[in-house]
Every structure is written in C-alpha cells, then in structure tokens.
Design a protein around this motif. Structure first.
Motif, mmCIF file in Angstrom:
data_model
loop_
_atom_site.group_PDB
_atom_site.id
_atom_site.type_symbol
_atom_site.label_atom_id
_atom_site.label_comp_id
_atom_site.label_asym_id
_atom_site.label_seq_id
_atom_site.Cartn_x
_atom_site.Cartn_y
_atom_site.Cartn_z
ATOM 1 N N GLU A 246 28.706 87.393 53.636
ATOM 2 C CA GLU A 246 30.057 87.743 54.085
ATOM 3 C C GLU A 246 30.669 86.648 54.962
ATOM 4 O O GLU A 246 31.789 86.226 54.744
ATOM 5 C CB GLU A 246 29.994 89.065 54.844
ATOM 6 C CG GLU A 246 31.314 89.671 55.191
ATOM 7 C CD GLU A 246 31.947 90.441 54.045
ATOM 8 O OE1 GLU A 246 33.129 90.727 54.165
ATOM 9 O OE2 GLU A 246 31.288 90.760 53.048
ATOM 10 N N ARG A 247 29.912 86.226 55.990
ATOM 11 C CA ARG A 247 30.433 85.180 56.891
ATOM 12 C C ARG A 247 29.306 84.609 57.752
ATOM 13 O O ARG A 247 28.288 85.244 57.964
ATOM 14 C CB ARG A 247 31.534 85.731 57.787
ATOM 15 C CG ARG A 247 31.078 86.763 58.787
ATOM 16 C CD ARG A 247 32.251 87.283 59.627
ATOM 17 N NE ARG A 247 31.849 88.410 60.418
ATOM 18 C CZ ARG A 247 31.911 89.675 60.034
ATOM 19 N NH1 ARG A 247 32.369 89.975 58.844
ATOM 20 N NH2 ARG A 247 31.506 90.643 60.825
ATOM 21 N N TRP A 248 29.551 83.408 58.218
ATOM 22 C CA TRP A 248 28.656 82.768 59.174
ATOM 23 C C TRP A 248 29.154 83.102 60.573
ATOM 24 O O TRP A 248 30.355 83.076 60.823
ATOM 25 C CB TRP A 248 28.620 81.252 58.961
ATOM 26 C CG TRP A 248 27.785 80.907 57.774
ATOM 27 C CD1 TRP A 248 28.208 80.622 56.521
ATOM 28 C CD2 TRP A 248 26.360 80.875 57.733
ATOM 29 N NE1 TRP A 248 27.132 80.419 55.684
ATOM 30 C CE2 TRP A 248 25.989 80.563 56.411
ATOM 31 C CE3 TRP A 248 25.367 81.081 58.680
ATOM 32 C CZ2 TRP A 248 24.656 80.448 56.019
ATOM 33 C CZ3 TRP A 248 24.036 80.969 58.284
ATOM 34 C CH2 TRP A 248 23.694 80.656 56.969
ATOM 35 N N ALA B 69 29.821 80.826 52.887
ATOM 36 C CA ALA B 69 30.311 82.206 52.962
ATOM 37 C C ALA B 69 30.932 82.570 51.618
ATOM 38 O O ALA B 69 31.568 81.741 50.963
ATOM 39 C CB ALA B 69 31.333 82.337 54.080
ATOM 40 N N ALA C 50 24.396 85.010 60.683
ATOM 41 C CA ALA C 50 25.200 85.306 59.497
ATOM 42 C C ALA C 50 25.288 86.811 59.311
ATOM 43 O O ALA C 50 24.464 87.565 59.845
ATOM 44 C CB ALA C 50 24.587 84.666 58.255
#
Length: 79
Positions: free
Chosen positions: A22-24, A64, A39
């Motif tokens: 999803e995202r860092w 991501a 993450a």
C-alpha cells in the motif's frame, strides 16, 4: 544483510493469493530501528504494518502499489 519480508502468517486467514504494498512509511535510505513499522500492506480488507527486523538503513526493493506474495522480500536493512 537483513531482509524485510512480508510474513506468510498474514495470509493465514485469507483466501487471497497476493496482497498490495500500500505505502512506505519511511523513505529509501532512512535509518530505522528494530521493530519500527516501515511499510503498510493490504491483504483483502486488512491493512498490516511491516516492521524492520534490524537497525540500519533501508534499501527499498519494491515500489508502493506492487502486488506482493506471502514471504516476499520488499527491502533490505544495511547495518
């Protein structure tokens, strides 16, 4: 060099074969501590934080939005 892996245990209750990075939560090259969330991954409807297994500098290996499999390596930590 210690590897940051997405634990296979996160799939223990789900039927999905893959998830999404999803995202860092840290930038490439950031210094992290043991246990610090680096993450967030989404498996089905659940969002999971992925902790660093070691202290050092993060070398991101997966962007991501990437699809991830159980046990995959998403980064390394250089001492």
């Amino acid at each position: 060099m210690p590897e940051i892996r997405v634990s296979e245990a996160l799939w223990s209750t789900g039927m999905l074969p893959e998830g999404i990075l999803e995202r860092w939560l840290v930038e490439d090259g950031a210094r992290v501590r043991v246990g610090e969330a680096v993450a967030a991954v989404r498996i089905g409807e659940a969002l999971h934080d992925i902790p660093s297994p070691a202290e050092g500098l993060v070398a991101i290996m997966a962007p991501a939005g990437d699809l991830i499999d159980p046990g995959c390596i998403i980064a390394e930590v250089a001492a």
